[in-house]
Design a protein around this motif. Sequence first.
Motif, short mmCIF file in Angstrom:
data_model
loop_
_atom_site.label_atom_id
_atom_site.label_comp_id
_atom_site.label_asym_id
_atom_site.label_seq_id
_atom_site.Cartn_x
_atom_site.Cartn_y
_atom_site.Cartn_z
N SER A 161 28.96 26.81 48.04
CA SER A 161 29.92 27.62 47.29
C SER A 161 31.17 26.81 47.03
N GLN A 162 31.82 27.16 45.92
CA GLN A 162 33.04 26.48 45.51
C GLN A 162 34.03 27.49 44.96
N THR A 163 35.30 27.16 45.09
CA THR A 163 36.38 27.92 44.48
C THR A 163 37.29 26.93 43.78
N GLN A 164 37.33 27.02 42.45
CA GLN A 164 38.05 26.04 41.65
C GLN A 164 39.00 26.74 40.69
N SER A 165 40.12 26.07 40.40
CA SER A 165 41.05 26.50 39.35
C SER A 165 40.86 25.57 38.16
N GLU A 175 40.83 31.18 38.26
CA GLU A 175 40.20 30.77 39.51
C GLU A 175 38.81 31.40 39.57
N GLU A 177 35.20 31.59 41.75
CA GLU A 177 34.43 31.36 42.97
C GLU A 177 32.95 31.50 42.64
N SER A 179 28.73 30.39 43.77
CA SER A 179 27.79 29.99 44.82
C SER A 179 26.45 29.69 44.19
N GLU A 256 30.90 34.77 42.09
CA GLU A 256 31.40 35.71 43.09
C GLU A 256 32.63 36.45 42.60
N SER A 257 33.58 35.74 42.03
CA SER A 257 34.82 36.38 41.56
C SER A 257 35.49 35.49 40.54
N THR A 258 36.19 36.13 39.61
CA THR A 258 37.02 35.44 38.63
C THR A 258 38.35 36.16 38.58
#
Length: 428
Positions: A161-165, A175, A177, A179, A256-258
């Motif tokens: 999983s990653q969370t990037q801006s 942002e 997220e 997976s 997962e989320s934006t």
Amino acid sequence: MAWNEPGGGNQHDPWSSGGRRGGNDGDGNRGSNNGGGNNGNKGGNNQGPPDLDEALKKFQDKLNSMLGGGKKGGGKKGGGKKPGGGGSDKNRNPFALPGLLIIVALAIWAAMGFYLVDQSERGVVLRFGEFQGIVDPGLQWNPPLIDDVRMVNVTRVRSLSQTQSMLTRDENIVEVEISAQYQVANPRDFVLNVRDPAISIENALDSALRHVVGGTDMIDILTSGREILGSSVASRLQSYLDNYGAGIRLQTINIESTSAPAPVIDAFDDVIRAREDRQRTINQGIAYANAIIPEAQGQAQRIVEQGQGYRESVVAEAQGQANRFNSLLSEYTNAPDIMRERMYLDTMEEVFSNSPKVLLDVSENAPLMYLPLDQLSGGSSNRNNSSSGSDNSDEQLDPSVLERLRNTQGSSSSSSNTNSSSIRREGR
């Protein structure tokens, strides 16, 4: 005397039949058994249980014979020692001990080559670094120190999983997220083509995500475009891994989320709520229009159909009247007087059929008398209504007209009396 008494000449082992006996033979030497040497049990038949010392000695003799060394002392069966006294050193094999060590080392080496492959794994065999094949589950053997077997689990689902801006197409920052779940599809490519598959798929996922987000507007990423974003990233990431030859097959990609950046997330939430309210109002208007328009269309169609029916009925009635007029015209041409009288009577009947007035001939020769059957059958209610109606009508008439009508009624009543008397006379 005991068989092993010190100083005795008859030392006889009770467990053997041909032990060493005392005395001299015919040549004056100490006698021995047929086996010779110091082992008194070799010549006879061993009838008792084996001796531990004897077993150890036999093993030592066999080991010495394998290594090539004879027994110390003179020869057997032939008498004294050989000349020179060095027979045992000459018969020793210098390669026996190294050979034995090599055999033991080879046995240990061969035993180290056995290994077990689990059902969920596949083994990639490398011989001096070169690919040789893939081994299946079960007990396998490969020469150790020559073949290198690397186990790869092909059923386990790995995830990252990653969370990037990142920057969107309309120059906004979001942002994301994400997976990913993947499995090993080709163990050979997974082991040989990529040095570190985990880092490679992580970098490829970051690249694919930034490429897709950079070509999408922010509002689509935050609202309805998340599913399209996930499918686009999955297809692009799989193409990257196929080009790398990583031997990896993607299972799922989940967004997962934006969200917007933390400092401005409240303002973006307000904008999103306003957009949702606008869309909800539009949907309500569309629903109301869908409910009203069909009803209005139905009413318009009904009015059109009523107009068509009225037109057809009027046209048909006009055509019927025209046909009737043509028929009367032809008959009138043939008999004008009769048709004129008939038309007059029909017209009078039509006019007076809807009028409550009754016309009587008050002349002396008239044989008729008026009997108000309609008022008698209508009851008191009709009489009340008619009286009230007559009163109302009297109130609405001009006084001069009322005076004239009274005079007329008086004269008509006197005439009716005379007529009734004449009728009675005729009846008699």
